[in-house]
Design an enzyme around this catalytic site. Structure first.
Site, mmCIF file in Angstrom:
data_model
loop_
_atom_site.group_PDB
_atom_site.id
_atom_site.type_symbol
_atom_site.label_atom_id
_atom_site.label_comp_id
_atom_site.label_asym_id
_atom_site.label_seq_id
_atom_site.Cartn_x
_atom_site.Cartn_y
_atom_site.Cartn_z
ATOM 1 N N LYS A 1 -8.835 11.035 -9.203
ATOM 2 C CA LYS A 1 -7.502 10.655 -9.692
ATOM 3 C C LYS A 1 -7.474 10.422 -11.199
ATOM 4 C CE LYS A 1 -6.006 8.652 -5.269
ATOM 5 N NZ LYS A 1 -4.989 7.847 -4.617
ATOM 6 N N LYS B 1 19.803 7.601 14.982
ATOM 7 C CA LYS B 1 18.761 6.933 15.748
ATOM 8 C C LYS B 1 18.247 7.871 16.846
ATOM 9 C CE LYS B 1 17.873 3.029 18.700
ATOM 10 N NZ LYS B 1 18.449 2.095 19.632
ATOM 11 N N LYS C 1 -12.828 8.565 -5.641
ATOM 12 C CA LYS C 1 -11.398 8.392 -5.938
ATOM 13 C C LYS C 1 -11.168 8.260 -7.441
ATOM 14 C CE LYS C 1 -9.256 6.706 -1.886
ATOM 15 N NZ LYS C 1 -9.024 5.631 -0.953
ATOM 16 N N ASP D 1 1.275 11.145 -5.053
ATOM 17 C CA ASP D 1 0.243 10.144 -5.369
ATOM 18 C C ASP D 1 0.615 9.524 -6.710
ATOM 19 O OD1 ASP D 1 -2.142 8.812 -6.309
ATOM 20 O OD2 ASP D 1 -3.109 9.729 -4.575
ATOM 21 N N PHE E 1 -6.774 0.623 -7.009
ATOM 22 C CA PHE E 1 -7.586 -0.032 -5.983
ATOM 23 C C PHE E 1 -8.048 1.057 -5.032
ATOM 24 C CE2 PHE E 1 -7.311 -4.746 -6.004
ATOM 25 C CZ PHE E 1 -6.485 -4.911 -7.106
ATOM 26 N N ASN F 1 2.563 -0.455 6.598
ATOM 27 C CA ASN F 1 1.170 -0.908 6.723
ATOM 28 C C ASN F 1 1.140 -2.418 6.504
ATOM 29 O OD1 ASN F 1 0.623 -1.507 3.830
ATOM 30 N ND2 ASN F 1 1.055 0.681 3.617
ATOM 31 N N ASP G 1 0.563 7.510 2.532
ATOM 32 C CA ASP G 1 0.158 8.842 2.077
ATOM 33 C C ASP G 1 1.115 9.919 2.587
ATOM 34 O OD1 ASP G 1 -2.084 8.144 0.548
ATOM 35 O OD2 ASP G 1 -3.236 7.768 2.376
#
Ligand code: PMT
Length: 403
Positions: A344, A289, A340, A307, A326, A212, A280
């Site tokens: 959590k 490959k 959240k 998590d 965050f 990401n 996630d």
């Protein structure tokens, strides 16, 4: 912290020299003794008279000033300080510091000193990003020179980018933290903090991965800010180009599973801040490959990753006292962050909008909303470093009241 500290301020020749009077005023308000050296370049932007009047001392300019050499030679000048602050520090003075040139009073004092040195660089963005300046910066850091800033924004030359001298308040905060640290104290001294930062890379096969856009800027800044307040910090970092923060133990990992393992091994800690953008899911990982030209396009099969935040926040005797996460959202920011936080079992959540165009992922600034059991507090858009410092201060206040 600045009471009675002796600061030798070297003002070199950049437009940010105009901030020197305000800097001197604010340092003196805090009880510091400021003595100034003004370079020839600096004198184009600010007068010696202004610096002398505000510092309540002579403004030193000449290397071969017989009167000064008799009364206050460059050696004494550089040794009679608790720290030398170069603000602004131009590309030129940084280069001279690296090569040990001593062709004026400022550079001679810098070469002759046995005291710590802090620089607040200020220059055009291209000059700042030039490999020569970056390599000089690294050499200075390796020699334990402290660096505050620069920040990004509109530059005096009309260009936009990194190169603005740190704000006066940031320089004062850096000096304060420096003296706290040198006194072996800070509000988080004696506490252990664990911070996650950056993206994770989840391999598809030996050469490809899913990632990401996290740069690690926010998480690394949090680790640095906590260390500067005296915490013993372990930073578990995914793959990023960010340098390891000073005074922080860094464990480099690639995948979410490795990050989970490194975090578990870093416990116990009193404070946890999860700023990493952990994948996630991870794809089923091929040993070889994956080749093109097979009958059909390959399909990726995903399995859910652990998590980390939720695991660290699980109730129990070993749970860190303050667990902070965050929330990166593109819609219903506050509501999603509240959900959240509850789901959590997290104490605080910093909600940030990561919609396209927000610039949160990878950018230098962040707009966060601090979600706690008491409610929601929206912070202005701040540089990530300032977000981190503000968070660290909030953590210090929590510690003072609760630990
Ligand atoms: O790295 P930068 O470019 O500076 O960008 C900063 C940032 C946008 C990455 C950062 O400010 C941020 O928002 N980090 C959290 C990103 C994220 O994964 O958010 P989330 O809403 O998906 O996850 C919520 C929380 O759970 C986060 O604290 C995350 O670290 C944690 N998490 C998520 C998934 C997982 N498997 N393990 C986790 O620990």
């Amino acid at each position: 912290m600045l009471e009675n500290r002796r600061i030798l301020l070297i003002v070199s020749g950049g437009i940010a020299a105009v901030k020197a009077p305000d800097l001197i005023r604010r340092l003196r308000e805090r009880g510091a003794h400021v003595r100034c050296i003004l370079t020839k370049g600096g004198a184009h932007f600010v007068t010696p008279l202004t610096l002398a009047a505000l510092s309540g001392d002579k403004c030193y300019q000449e290397l071969f000033d017989l009167k000064d050499e008799a009364e206050m030679g460059h050696i004494r000048l550089s040794r009679e300080a608790d720290i030398i602050l170069v603000a602004p520090a131009t590309a030129d003075i940084m280069a001279k510091m690296v090569t040990g040139q001593a062709d004026d009073l400022a550079t001679t004092a810098l070469l002759a000193t046995d005291k710590p040195v802090m620089i607040a660089p200020s220059m055009n963005v291209m000059m700042w990003t030039h490999p020569a300046t970056q390599s000089n910066l690294q050499i200075l850091k390796d020699r334990a020179v402290k660096v505050v800033g620069p920040s990004a924004g509109d530059l005096a030359c009309g260009e936009v980018g990194n190169g603005r001298m740190a704000e006066v308040s940031e320089i004062i905060a850096a000096l304060t933290r420096f003296f706290q640290k040198s006194d072996g104290q800070g509000p988080l001294t004696g506490l252990r903090a664990l911070v996650t930062s950056g993206p994770t890379h989840e391999p598809i096969d030996p050469v490809r991965y899913i990632a990401n856009r996290s740069s690690g800027k926010q998480g690394h800044a949090v680790a640095a800010a906590l260390a500067e307040l005296g915490a013993q910090v372990t930073l578990v970092a995914g793959p990023t180009a960010e340098p390891d923060p000073d005074g922080v133990k860094v464990t480099h990992v690639e995948t979410a599973k490795q990050m989970m393992k490194a975090c578990t091994e870093a416990l116990p800690a009193e404070i946890v801040v999860c700023a990493a953008a952990v994948a996630d899911w991870s794809p089923q990982n091929a040993d070889q490959k994956i080749k093109k030209g097979a009958d059909k396009t390959p399909e990726l099969k995903f399995a859910e990753n652990p998590d980390i935040l939720a695991t660290l926040a699980q109730a129990g005797p070993t749970r860190p006292k303050l667990v902070i996460g965050f929330a990166a959202e593109t819609e219903n920011l506050i509501e999603a962050a509240k959900t959240k936080r509850a789901k959590k079992n997290v104490d605080w959540i910093l909600a940030n909008d990561v919609s396209p165009g927000s610039g949160t992922f990878g950018g230098d600034s962040n707009t966060v909303h601090l979600v706690t059991a008491e409610g929601v507090e929206s912070w202005p858009t701040l540089r990530k470093r300032a977000v981190a410092e503000r968070l660290a201060e909030r953590i210090a206040t929590f510690v003072e009241r609760n630990l």
